[in-house]
Write an enzyme that holds these catalytic residues in place. Structure first.
Site, PDB file in Angstrom:
ATOM      1  N   SER A   6      40.703  43.913  50.443  1.00  0.00           N
ATOM      2  CA  SER A   6      39.897  43.451  51.657  1.00  0.00           C
ATOM      3  C   SER A   6      38.319  43.786  51.736  1.00  0.00           C
ATOM      4  O   SER A   6      37.809  43.164  52.843  1.00  0.00           O
ATOM      5  CB  SER A   6      40.712  43.591  52.875  1.00  0.00           C
ATOM      6  N   SER A  32      40.564  40.397  53.758  1.00  0.00           N
ATOM      7  CA  SER A  32      40.411  40.191  55.108  1.00  0.00           C
ATOM      8  C   SER A  32      39.231  40.709  55.969  1.00  0.00           C
ATOM      9  O   SER A  32      39.088  40.045  56.959  1.00  0.00           O
ATOM     10  CB  SER A  32      41.593  41.154  55.789  1.00  0.00           C
ATOM     11  N   LYS A  62      34.470  46.125  62.217  1.00  0.00           N
ATOM     12  CA  LYS A  62      35.551  45.452  61.939  1.00  0.00           C
ATOM     13  C   LYS A  62      36.613  45.430  63.191  1.00  0.00           C
ATOM     14  O   LYS A  62      36.836  46.539  63.445  1.00  0.00           O
ATOM     15  CB  LYS A  62      36.207  45.822  60.574  1.00  0.00           C
TER      16      LYS A  62
END
Lengths: 488, 95
Positions: free
Chosen positions: A182, A158, A78
């Protein structure tokens, strides 16, 4: 080559050790699959040269019989994790051009264990979002589509890039982070497994900060076993994060498949929220039934402050964010937009660098911390947080694990939700877990009436991730696996 | 609780965010919608409840007060939009 990308980490690990294929072949298969899947917009940066170099090094290790736990396993990272010399921008314009001269502890742990980096994954800007629509790098497209429909859907957020990449088999697994849901919400939206460990289990060092008392790193993977393998490597005790807890990291994989006979499972009645779709409730009951059939004891419990977790979160998280994001001032890194004087330069840089959702949260956070409002808002929210945690502390007298739906609905289309509060409600089932610092795992449990993945969430006692892996693998055993049909 | 346009401007100033005048009404509306929703916390009885300071019960870690890192100014300024001789460059602050 495509067969190689369909392997789980556990299967690839076996294949590599048996020399059925090489680490370089495995990495090349993923790099080719990534190229074909660029339309999903899951990666913001691909690092093929680095990936091949790391894979070749893994092949040498494998040849010498010195394979480490994740030797040769290709992963996506990420964009929130600092990766030395590689694009790290939290998918924000304000960090334009930032290449950290250091590596986050979590990613460093993965490389120490032999993993291969494929690239950086798309996400909501600064991890603020539930649909991956706030990224400066554009929306991520969910590999899943509604039955008989071609319409694009969001992967959740997210960690939308992480979830989409895992579901599309363009990485073996991915790192992710979870501040209010998330990891678990995008995992539920993509038919993947995501675990947010207990606060303090993974080091936050080198992860771009959003809300420091809530942020935790965790993996998104294809199945429960892979998630356990990943977390074992990601978790550590880190002197560079004072909130990292001094406890040995257990062998999570050993908990996978352990019988759930006698396990006490709680169903909190407050999670039966108004307007919850019938199929979500049915899925929840089915999950309880599966555990019962395998010998678990299911009881109803009460977590009375559940409904206040989300509004309290939207005080605490923006407050911490407004403070953490003060560092983006156009001086030390990232974007600088000139102004008449230094303050004008700060204001111009931040206005141009932060997207709408991030600015909204900075304003909320600044407001609730400002003079005259601090006690009424921030202190009250922290008191409510104490009550939320107390609810769980009391529940642990009666049950070992709590079972809830992961999300109040399946995924939706980009642009479908424009009202911020409606978007925030996506995290209604996940956010309590962050507020109380507990571990939570999302596991696929079925498909909606129009063919979209739905997940269940298990919440555990602090540092009892093993029970989560054990119970999640029991659900997985009954529910089976869900794989998106490639169209990309 | 209602945020008026003057408050939006004041908070934006505190947050060092330049807000265009034409955006102020929209922002005031958005902030009011969020803060209005948050107001339900007032229903909760919190008297006698301590605010949460740490989710994990642990003693604050201490370490030796020694230098463990440093001597890398060029690394520190490497990402700066403007730098000179290992210093961050900013617009003139003092006349």
């Amino acid at each position: 080559m495509s067969a190689l990308t369909s392997l789980t980490i556990a299967a690839a690990r076996d294949g590599l050790r048996k020399k059925s294929f090489s680490a370089l072949e495995l990495t090349n298969a993923y790099l080719a699959a990534m190229e074909k899947a660029r339309g999903l917009n899951a990666y913001v940066v691909e690092t093929p040269d680095k990936a091949r170099a790391m894979a070749s090094a893994s092949d040498q290790r494998l040849a010498r019989g010195e394979a480490r736990p994740l030797e040769g396993i290709p992963l996506g990272i990420k964009d929130l994790f600092a990766t030395e010399g590689v694009h790290t921008q939290a998918c924000s314009h304000v960090l334009s051009g930032f290449k950290p001269p250091y590596e986050s502890t979590v990613s460093a742990n993965l490389w120490r264990d032999g993993a291969v980096m494929l690239g950086k994954l798309n996400m909501d800007e600064f991890a603020m979002g539930s649909s991956n629509e706030t990224s400066y790098y554009g929306n991520v497209i969910n590999p899943w589509k509604r039955r008989n429909s071609n319409a694009a859907l969001v992967p959740g957020g997210s960690s939308g890039g992480s979830a989409a990449a895992v579901a599309a088999h363009i990485c073996a697994a991915a790192t992710a982070t979870d501040t209010g849901g998330s990891i678990r919400q995008p995992a539920a939206f993509t038919g993947t497994v995501g675990i947010k460990p207990t606060y303090g289990r993974c080091s936050r060092w080198g992860i771009v900060a959003f809300a420091s008392s809530l942020d935790q790193a965790g993996p998104i993977a294809r199945d429960v076993r892979d998630a356990a393998i990943m977390l074992k490597s990601m978790a550590s005790v880190d002197p560079r994060d004072t909130t990292s807890v001094d406890m040995p990291v257990p062998d999570y994989e050993a908990a996978v498949g352990r019988p759930v006979k006698g396990l006490r499972v709680g169903l909190p009645r407050e999670y039966r929220v108004d307007g919850m779709p019938v199929e979500i409730d049915a899925l929840w009951q089915k999950g309880a039934q599966w555990l019962k059939e395998q010998g678990a004891e299911v009881v109803e419990i009460s977590l009375p402050h559940t409904k206040y977790a989300l509004p309290a979160y939207y005080i605490v998280a923006p407050a911490e964010a407004s403070s953490n994001l003060a560092r983006y001032d156009g001086v030390r890194y990232g974007l600088r937009v000139p102004g008449d004087d230094i303050v004008d330069m700060y204001e111009n840089s931040r206005a141009a660098g932060f997207g709408r959702e991030v600015q909204r949260r900075i304003l909320i956070g600044t407001y609730v911390l400002s003079a005259g409002y601090y006690d009424a808002h921030y202190v009250r929210a922290q008191k409510v947080r104490t009550l939320i945690k107390r609810d769980f502390d009391q529940a642990w007298d009666k049950v070992d694990v709590v079972l809830t739906p992961a999300t109040p609905s399946p995924t939706f289309a980009p642009g479908e939700i424009t009202d911020p509060v409606q978007m925030y409600l996506n995290d209604i089932f996940t956010v309590t877990v962050n507020m109380a610092g507990l571990p939570g795992i999302a596991v696929p449990a079925g498909l909606s009436s129009d063919g979209l993945p739905l997940g269940l969430q298990l919440v555990g006692k602090p540092f009892d991730e093993e029970t989560l892996f054990r119970a999640a693998s029991a659900i997985e055993q009954s529910a089976g696996h869900y794989v998106a049909t490639p169209w990309w | 609780m209602s945020v008026d346009q003057a408050t939006v401007k004041r908070v934006a100033r505190l947050a060092r965010l330049k807000v265009k005048d034409e955006d102020v009404p929209r922002l005031a509306g958005e902030l009011n919608a969020i803060l209005g929703w948050i107001e339900q916390l007032n229903e909760v009885e919190v008297s006698g409840v301590e605010p949460l300071t740490s989710v994990v019960t642990m003693k604050m870690k201490m370490r030796q007060d020694v230098v463990t890192d440093g001597n890398c100014p060029s690394k520190i300024v490497a990402n700066a939009p403007a730098q000179e001789d290992d210093f961050f460059m900013v617009p003139k602050v003092v006349e």
